[in-house]
Write a protein that holds these residues in place. Structure first.
Motif, PDB file in Angstrom:
ATOM      1  N   GLU A 205       0.815  -1.214   0.000  1.00  8.96           N
ATOM      2  CA  GLU A 205       0.000   0.000   0.000  1.00  8.96           C
ATOM      3  C   GLU A 205       0.853   1.270   0.000  1.00  8.96           C
ATOM      4  O   GLU A 205       0.512   2.238  -0.677  1.00  8.96           O
ATOM      5  N   ARG A 206       1.920   1.267   0.773  1.00 11.09           N
ATOM      6  CA  ARG A 206       2.749   2.464   0.863  1.00 11.09           C
ATOM      7  C   ARG A 206       3.291   2.856  -0.502  1.00 11.09           C
ATOM      8  O   ARG A 206       3.273   4.025  -0.894  1.00 11.09           O
TER       9      ARG A 206
ATOM     10  N   ALA B 194       0.389   4.062  -2.820  1.00 16.35           N
ATOM     11  CA  ALA B 194      -0.069   5.399  -2.445  1.00 16.35           C
ATOM     12  C   ALA B 194       0.892   6.463  -2.964  1.00 16.35           C
ATOM     13  O   ALA B 194       0.470   7.517  -3.456  1.00 16.35           O
ATOM     14  N   GLU B 195       2.184   6.181  -2.874  1.00 16.87           N
ATOM     15  CA  GLU B 195       3.180   7.127  -3.378  1.00 16.87           C
ATOM     16  C   GLU B 195       3.144   7.191  -4.904  1.00 16.87           C
ATOM     17  O   GLU B 195       3.264   8.269  -5.500  1.00 16.87           O
TER      18      GLU B 195
ATOM     19  N   ASN C 177       0.070   9.061  -5.802  1.00 21.13           N
ATOM     20  CA  ASN C 177      -0.048  10.325  -5.078  1.00 21.13           C
ATOM     21  C   ASN C 177      -1.421  10.477  -4.430  1.00 21.13           C
ATOM     22  O   ASN C 177      -2.121  11.479  -4.603  1.00 21.13           O
ATOM     23  N   VAL C 178      -1.825   9.432  -3.692  1.00 22.61           N
ATOM     24  CA  VAL C 178      -3.104   9.444  -2.993  1.00 22.61           C
ATOM     25  C   VAL C 178      -2.870   9.040  -1.541  1.00 22.61           C
ATOM     26  O   VAL C 178      -1.819   8.499  -1.185  1.00 22.61           O
ATOM     27  N   SER C 179      -3.835   9.294  -0.694  1.00 23.41           N
ATOM     28  CA  SER C 179      -3.732   8.906   0.711  1.00 23.41           C
ATOM     29  C   SER C 179      -3.982   7.407   0.858  1.00 23.41           C
ATOM     30  O   SER C 179      -4.580   6.766  -0.025  1.00 23.41           O
ATOM     31  N   ARG C 180      -3.527   6.847   1.979  1.00 23.09           N
ATOM     32  CA  ARG C 180      -3.792   5.430   2.248  1.00 23.09           C
ATOM     33  C   ARG C 180      -5.305   5.186   2.318  1.00 23.09           C
ATOM     34  O   ARG C 180      -5.785   4.135   1.880  1.00 23.09           O
ATOM     35  N   HIS C 181      -6.038   6.133   2.887  1.00 22.72           N
ATOM     36  CA  HIS C 181      -7.493   5.990   3.002  1.00 22.72           C
ATOM     37  C   HIS C 181      -8.137   5.849   1.619  1.00 22.72           C
ATOM     38  O   HIS C 181      -8.977   4.973   1.393  1.00 22.72           O
ATOM     39  N   THR C 182      -7.741   6.706   0.689  1.00 21.01           N
ATOM     40  CA  THR C 182      -8.285   6.656  -0.671  1.00 21.01           C
ATOM     41  C   THR C 182      -7.896   5.363  -1.360  1.00 21.01           C
ATOM     42  O   THR C 182      -8.719   4.719  -2.040  1.00 21.01           O
TER      43      THR C 182
END
Length: 221
Positions: A26-27, A30-31, A34-39
């Motif tokens: 996930e990390r 997400a990078e 360019n989105v949040s972990r929640h998204t």
């Protein structure tokens, strides 16, 4: 992130899964997007609900349990039992989808009703049934549906040689797509009874083939 952007993220992740059965951690994802972990987790949940991604594992046992439920079930079942369960579960999922599926889920059902050239006949068929299951908005039933397909896909439970992709005729693919479209149309029309019957008739044809029963007028194998 807006709904449109979330759907775009789901599409990107689905494309990644077409070339690899697993996604990066996930990390990293997400990078990358360019989105949040929640998204990201919302998008992953959508993929799991559609059956495009296995259910997330958690806890210490998940790291040590190397025997999935599907592998255990293969030892105690047979193709006829799998079809019996599909006939019990999937018409009900189609019925629920006709009542609950969102416009986006209905669009996905229609999209997968047509077998694309870049997928095997078996994968195209599974994508459609997963889309219907996702449209039912019943997460437990969707998980049971995914489990059934995993058991069915085990090499030890292949129905017959005639079910392999190499022997799936162009005529059968066209006929199957037509059956899928009937189900999709009923769901789009919000007609649960029609959707349930169309799914049952579609699966019954596969069951008759498996049991070696005679075909009815108009059947295409």
């Amino acid at each position: 992130m807006s709904t449109d952007k979330t759907e775009g993220l789901v599409d990107h992740l689905r494309e990644m899964l077409q070339s690899s059965s697993e996604l990066a951690p996930e990390r990293i994802l997400a990078e990358q997007f360019n989105v949040s972990r929640h998204t990201l987790r919302k998008a992953l949940k959508t993929l799991r609900g559609a059956g495009d991604l296995p259910a997330a594992k958690s806890g210490r046992r998940a790291n040590t349990d190397a025997s999935p439920a599907s592998a255990r079930l293969v030892q105690s079942t047979n193709p006829l039992e799998v079809m019996e369960m599909r006939l019990m579960i999937e018409p009900a999922l189609a019925r629920l989808a006709a009542m609950r599926a969102s416009p986006d889920e209905i669009s996905r059902i229609f999209q997968t009703a047509q077998s694309p050239d870049n997928l095997s006949p078996a994968q195209a068929d599974q994508d459609f049934h997963r889309a219907v299951a996702a449209g039912s908005r019943n997460s437990l039933a969707s998980e049971l549906h995914i489990l059934l397909h995993r058991v069915q896909n085990d090499a030890r439970l292949r129905f017959t040689d005639s079910d392999t992709d190499s022997r799936t005729t162009e005529e059968r693919v066209k006929a199957r797509d037509a059956e899928h479209h009937m189900i999709a149309e009923a769901i789009a029309q919000r007609d649960p009874i029609k959707a349930e019957k169309a799914m049952y008739d579609h699966l019954e044809l596969t069951q008759r083939k498996l049991m070696g029963l005679g075909l009815r007028s108009g059947d295409v194998i």
